[in-house]
Motif scaffolding. Structure first.
Motif, short mmCIF file in Angstrom:
data_model
loop_
_atom_site.label_atom_id
_atom_site.label_comp_id
_atom_site.label_asym_id
_atom_site.label_seq_id
_atom_site.Cartn_x
_atom_site.Cartn_y
_atom_site.Cartn_z
N TRP A 1 0.84 -1.41 0.04
CA TRP A 1 -0.03 -0.04 -0.17
C TRP A 1 0.69 1.39 -0.11
O TRP A 1 0.64 2.10 -0.89
N LEU A 2 1.81 1.32 0.98
CA LEU A 2 2.72 2.33 0.97
C LEU A 2 3.63 2.77 -0.13
O LEU A 2 3.75 3.78 -0.53
N LEU B 1 0.07 1.23 10.62
CA LEU B 1 -0.06 1.61 9.31
C LEU B 1 -1.49 1.43 8.82
O LEU B 1 -2.16 2.37 8.14
N MET C 1 1.46 4.28 -2.65
CA MET C 1 1.28 5.56 -2.53
C MET C 1 2.25 6.50 -2.96
O MET C 1 2.15 7.70 -3.40
N VAL D 1 -5.25 8.67 2.10
CA VAL D 1 -4.12 9.22 1.29
C VAL D 1 -4.03 10.69 1.43
O VAL D 1 -3.48 11.56 1.51
N LEU E 1 -3.58 4.78 7.87
CA LEU E 1 -3.82 4.94 6.47
C LEU E 1 -5.51 4.77 5.98
O LEU E 1 -5.88 5.36 5.28
#
Length: 482
Positions: free
Chosen positions: A121-122, A359, A125, A368, A363
């Motif tokens: 995910w990160l 996280l 991003m 975001v 998140l």
């Protein structure tokens, strides 16, 4: 303490923490204590009989808080942001409650799998190249380390192992000790001290590459040092590029450095500990251009992404490079799903906490867009402070203000600026730390707190300006007397 009392005391502690954070601006940002203050306040030995929670709770304000530097105060402008948010705190509470030690998939499947997914995910991003993501069948992937220092060390050790094996295959007459004696790692002269420490632990030489006028390392500077060392029979094997240096948040030139490292078989690690969080904003993503040449990359969500310490995100293109360097599997660590991943092979310690919960909570609860706005707000506030400095002809800006950090000083001697910093921190209304940029002693003003607002920036500048006025008057008087 049984479950019933835990429920009661837990609610009291949540209220205490919430009150602390809501009213933190009322506390003096830096404590009025001297080294050794705590020992006289605490018994010499642990109590033989149990003490009540009420007594312990009272001692928080009496004994602990007087010695706390309040990192989350809106008047804290030192070091770097220490991220914190209520969702992250709740996730840490759950992490402690579950209490797993997730060294392998079998030790806690959710711990391993959620971390893999959260790092994907990160990575998405910040638009990391696909090779760094685990996905369903990728060769790369991410892991949560305790700090950027650990990520640098892990990368250097993996690079060392990979290089020794490669050189041994090319020159079997060389022993491992002979190869080790010729290995050299490199980093900018502006790089964090943890890079040098990693080389010290890894028992390899390290050399600083000179940075340019913008405090960045360019390709020609690296190539010059590499050519000299190769001619001397040394083996360059590792380069740590920095995106957002600690002194002034400068950026090494990845697009020049990356191709050189790839050509020379040098592992390139990117340390973006502080600045990396900003890459979630499209307008700052260009600062990461060139990451495609890297072997590993790291940044700290616990610095600027509202995830409290510790949570340092690290990615590698080929996880086999890490596993190949650190893999040891005694019988007691083996299980029926070995192929599902053992993060113990990606880190120094064996055990690990369920850090990906932080996280996941943050998140999802900020999204975001919410996190992007947090970054943008801090950047706006840094430019507000920069503008205030530039309006005062007594001061100068010492490096380009890119992401949330302003390096400034009074025009004058280092001693003058040392005296200014001393007066600022002795007043204890705000807190700053210095750095050296070349020969200059410089004050760093970092936008840190989640709750900092424009009014706090204005107050800080007015305070600094007044102290500078008083200091300059004193210095002028002393000069006239001399």
């Amino acid at each position: 303490m049984d479950a019933a009392e835990f429920r009661k005391r837990g609610k009291e502690m949540v209220d205490y923490v919430a009150d602390y954070l809501e009213k933190i601006d009322k506390r003096q940002v830096f404590p009025d204590v001297e080294p050794g203050y705590l020992r006289p306040l605490i018994a010499d030995c642990a109590p033989q009989e149990p003490e009540s929670f009420e007594d312990i709770f009272k001692d928080i304000e009496k004994i602990i808080m007087p010695g706390v530097t309040h990192w989350h105060s809106p008047y804290f402008f030192a070091y770097f942001p220490a991220a914190s948010s209520f969702p992250a705190l709740l996730a840490d509470m759950l992490c402690g409650g579950i209490g797993c030690v997730g060294f392998s998939w079998a030790a806690s499947p959710a711990c391993t799998e959620l971390e893999t997914i959260m790092l994907d995910w990160l990575g998405k991003m910040i638009n990391l190249p696909q090779e760094f993501l685990a996905g369903k069948d990728g060769q790369g992937g991410g892991v949560i380390q305790g700090s950027a220092s650990e990520a640098t060390l892990i990368s250097l050790l993996a690079a060392r192992t990979k290089t020794i094996r490669r050189v041994q295959s090319e020159k079997p007459e060389l022993t491992e000790a002979e190869i080790m004696g010729r290995l050299v790692a490199y980093a900018s002269d502006q790089a964090h001290s943890s890079v040098e420490r990693a080389a010290l632990i890894g028992a390899v030489k390290i050399k600083n590459v000179p940075s340019d006028d913008t405090f960045s390392v360019c390709g020609s500077a690296l190539k010059k040092v590499l050519d000299e060392d190769k001619a001397a029979g040394l083996i360059p094997f590792f380069f740590c590029a920095t995106l957002g240096t600690t002194p002034c948040c400068s950026f090494d030139k990845l697009l020049e450095l990356g191709p050189i490292c790839n050509k020379e078989n040098i592992w390139m690690h990117i340390d973006a500990a502080y600045a990396g969080s900003a890459f979630i904003c499209p307008e700052f993503r260009h600062l990461l251009n060139g990451v495609e040449f890297a072997d590993s990359f790291n940044f700290n969500p616990h610095k600027w992404l509202l995830v409290n310490f510790d949570c340092s995100a690290m990615w590698v293109k080929k996880r086999s490079d890490l596993i190949g360097a650190f893999k040891l599997e005694p019988l007691y660590l083996q299980h029926h799903h070995q192929e599902s991943g053992n993060f113990t092979h990606w880190q120094i310690p064996l055990g690990r906490r369920f850090r990906s919960l932080k996280l996941w909570f943050v998140l999802r609860m900020y999204g975001v867009k919410g996190l992007q706005e947090h970054i943008r707000k801090h950047v706006r506030l840094s430019h507000q402070f920069e503008h205030l400095v530039l309006q005062d002809e007594r001061f100068e800006i010492c490096a380009e203000v890119v992401l949330g950090l302003v390096c400034f000083r009074l025009k004058g001697s280092n001693k003058l600026n040392e005296a200014l910093l001393k007066s600022i921190n002795e007043a204890k209304k705000i807190h700053l730390v210095p750095c050296h940029l070349r020969e200059k002693f410089v004050l760093r003003f970092a936008i840190c707190s989640r709750t900092v607002e424009s009014t706090h920036i204005k107050f800080a500048w007015q305070h600094i300006s007044q102290l500078a006025t008083d200091l300059l008057k004193t210095w002028e008087q002393n000069h006239q007397q001399q």
